[in-house]
Design a protein around this motif. Structure first.
Motif, PDB file in Angstrom:
ATOM      1  N   VAL A 166      -9.886   0.168  -3.615  1.00  0.00           N
ATOM      2  CA  VAL A 166      -9.449   1.404  -2.344  1.00  0.00           C
ATOM      3  C   VAL A 166      -9.476   3.033  -2.685  1.00  0.00           C
ATOM      4  N   ASN A 167      -9.482   4.139  -1.730  1.00  0.00           N
ATOM      5  CA  ASN A 167      -9.643   5.408  -1.908  1.00  0.00           C
ATOM      6  C   ASN A 167      -8.088   5.539  -2.279  1.00  0.00           C
ATOM      7  N   ASN A 168      -8.414   6.362  -3.285  1.00  0.00           N
ATOM      8  CA  ASN A 168      -6.496   6.392  -4.080  1.00  0.00           C
ATOM      9  C   ASN A 168      -6.896   8.328  -4.263  1.00  0.00           C
ATOM     10  N   MET A 211       0.524  -1.561   0.087  1.00  0.00           N
ATOM     11  CA  MET A 211      -0.408   0.461  -0.343  1.00  0.00           C
ATOM     12  C   MET A 211       0.620   1.225  -0.373  1.00  0.00           C
ATOM     13  N   ALA A 212       0.631   2.615  -0.781  1.00  0.00           N
ATOM     14  CA  ALA A 212       1.775   3.704  -0.898  1.00  0.00           C
ATOM     15  C   ALA A 212       1.414   4.619   0.451  1.00  0.00           C
ATOM     16  N   SER A 213       2.472   4.830   1.025  1.00  0.00           N
ATOM     17  CA  SER A 213       1.780   5.198   1.537  1.00  0.00           C
ATOM     18  C   SER A 213       3.398   6.552   1.624  1.00  0.00           C
ATOM     19  N   THR A 214       3.042   7.378   0.427  1.00  0.00           N
ATOM     20  CA  THR A 214       4.032   8.941   0.192  1.00  0.00           C
ATOM     21  C   THR A 214       3.343  10.279  -0.466  1.00  0.00           C
ATOM     22  N   ARG A 215       3.732  10.876  -0.555  1.00  0.00           N
ATOM     23  CA  ARG A 215       3.054  12.442  -1.211  1.00  0.00           C
ATOM     24  C   ARG A 215       4.217  13.223  -1.694  1.00  0.00           C
ATOM     25  N   LEU A 216       3.911  14.296  -2.376  1.00  0.00           N
ATOM     26  CA  LEU A 216       5.230  15.475  -2.543  1.00  0.00           C
ATOM     27  C   LEU A 216       3.925  16.883  -2.216  1.00  0.00           C
ATOM     28  N   GLY A 221      -3.810  10.780   4.435  1.00  0.00           N
ATOM     29  CA  GLY A 221      -4.039   9.845   4.121  1.00  0.00           C
ATOM     30  C   GLY A 221      -4.755   9.238   2.774  1.00  0.00           C
ATOM     31  N   GLN A 222      -5.278   8.431   2.521  1.00  0.00           N
ATOM     32  CA  GLN A 222      -6.552   7.792   1.513  1.00  0.00           C
ATOM     33  C   GLN A 222      -4.447   7.921   0.098  1.00  0.00           C
ATOM     34  N   TYR A 223      -3.973   7.672   0.372  1.00  0.00           N
ATOM     35  CA  TYR A 223      -2.462   7.941  -0.768  1.00  0.00           C
ATOM     36  C   TYR A 223      -2.942   6.904  -1.781  1.00  0.00           C
ATOM     37  N   GLY A 276      -1.492  13.274  -4.389  1.00  0.00           N
ATOM     38  CA  GLY A 276      -1.374  11.834  -3.837  1.00  0.00           C
ATOM     39  C   GLY A 276      -1.815  11.229  -2.736  1.00  0.00           C
ATOM     40  N   SER A 277      -1.624  12.203  -1.847  1.00  0.00           N
ATOM     41  CA  SER A 277      -2.210  12.212  -0.239  1.00  0.00           C
ATOM     42  C   SER A 277      -3.957  13.147  -0.697  1.00  0.00           C
TER      43      SER A 277
END
Length: 207
Positions: free
Chosen positions: A31-33, A1-6, A144-146, A138-139
């Motif tokens: 899933v909430n993307n 599951m992704a957990s990164t963002r800019l 949340g919801q990455y 990305g979030s």
């Protein structure tokens, strides 16, 4: 599951007229993307665009904007987006100065303007959270919801509402919607173009 963002914080600019354009490829369904979020609080002051996991609304695109805990704009698409083998081109264009409500908020996917199962158009001259303070790719604002998948050619345009043909075109041979690698746009004060070509410098601006 992704957990990164800019993430970046801007000085407020044009909050009525702007465009977001990006190419994304999903890796997970139901899933909430979140594609992007903007604002100061996930509950009360936020804009975000997300693929839904909600029962009955799975894999639809959903946009919601709240100002002072009141919803000022919202839509659920009629269409579901379940292809994990190809890129989608998504363009979200706002111009709340328009007199006609349907011209104030438009969503395009692969060059086609989308229809909505449910929609609340913003009031004329409504200031949105986008282009003001915190922006995240990305979030949601609250991390949340990455987004789980691939993303490229993320354009943010400050001050102009462009349609999808500004950023993409139909290939004359294959008939497939493809990107314009150097779109002719005016980025404005806070605008940027992220190609995500260098994994060590994902925030490199090519605008």
């Amino acid at each position: 599951m992704a957990s990164t963002r800019l993430e970046k914080t801007f000085t407020a600019s044009n909050r009525k007229t702007f465009t977001i354009s990006t190419w994304i490829k999903r890796s997970a369904l139901t899933v909430n993307n979140t594609i992007y979020g903007a604002g100061t609080n996930d509950s009360t002051d936020r804009d975000y665009l997300v693929f839904l996991a909600d029962s009955g609304e799975e894999d639809k695109l959903y946009f919601n904007a709240k100002v002072s805990n009141s919803t000022v704009a919202q839509f659920y698409t009629n269409r579901r987006f379940r292809d994990v083998g190809a890129f989608y081109h998504i363009v979200l264009a706002f111009d709340t100065t328009q007199a006609t409500d349907t011209n104030r908020m438009k969503l395009y996917v692969n060059g086609e303007q989308q229809t909505y199962q449910s929609v609340t158009y913003p009031s004329q001259n409504q200031d949105m959270n986008t282009n003001n303070t915190v922006h995240k790719i990305g979030s949601t604002v609250g991390n949340g919801q990455y987004f789980d998948g691939s993303m490229t050619h993320f354009n943010f345009i400050d001050g102009t509402a462009y349609d999808a043909s500004t950023f993409g075109e139909t290939d004359s041979t294959s008939g497939i919607w493809k990107p314009k690698t150097a779109p002719s746009v005016t980025y404005g004060t806070n605008g940027f173009f992220l190609k995500f070509e260098n994994s060590g410098a994902m925030g490199t601006d090519s605008s």
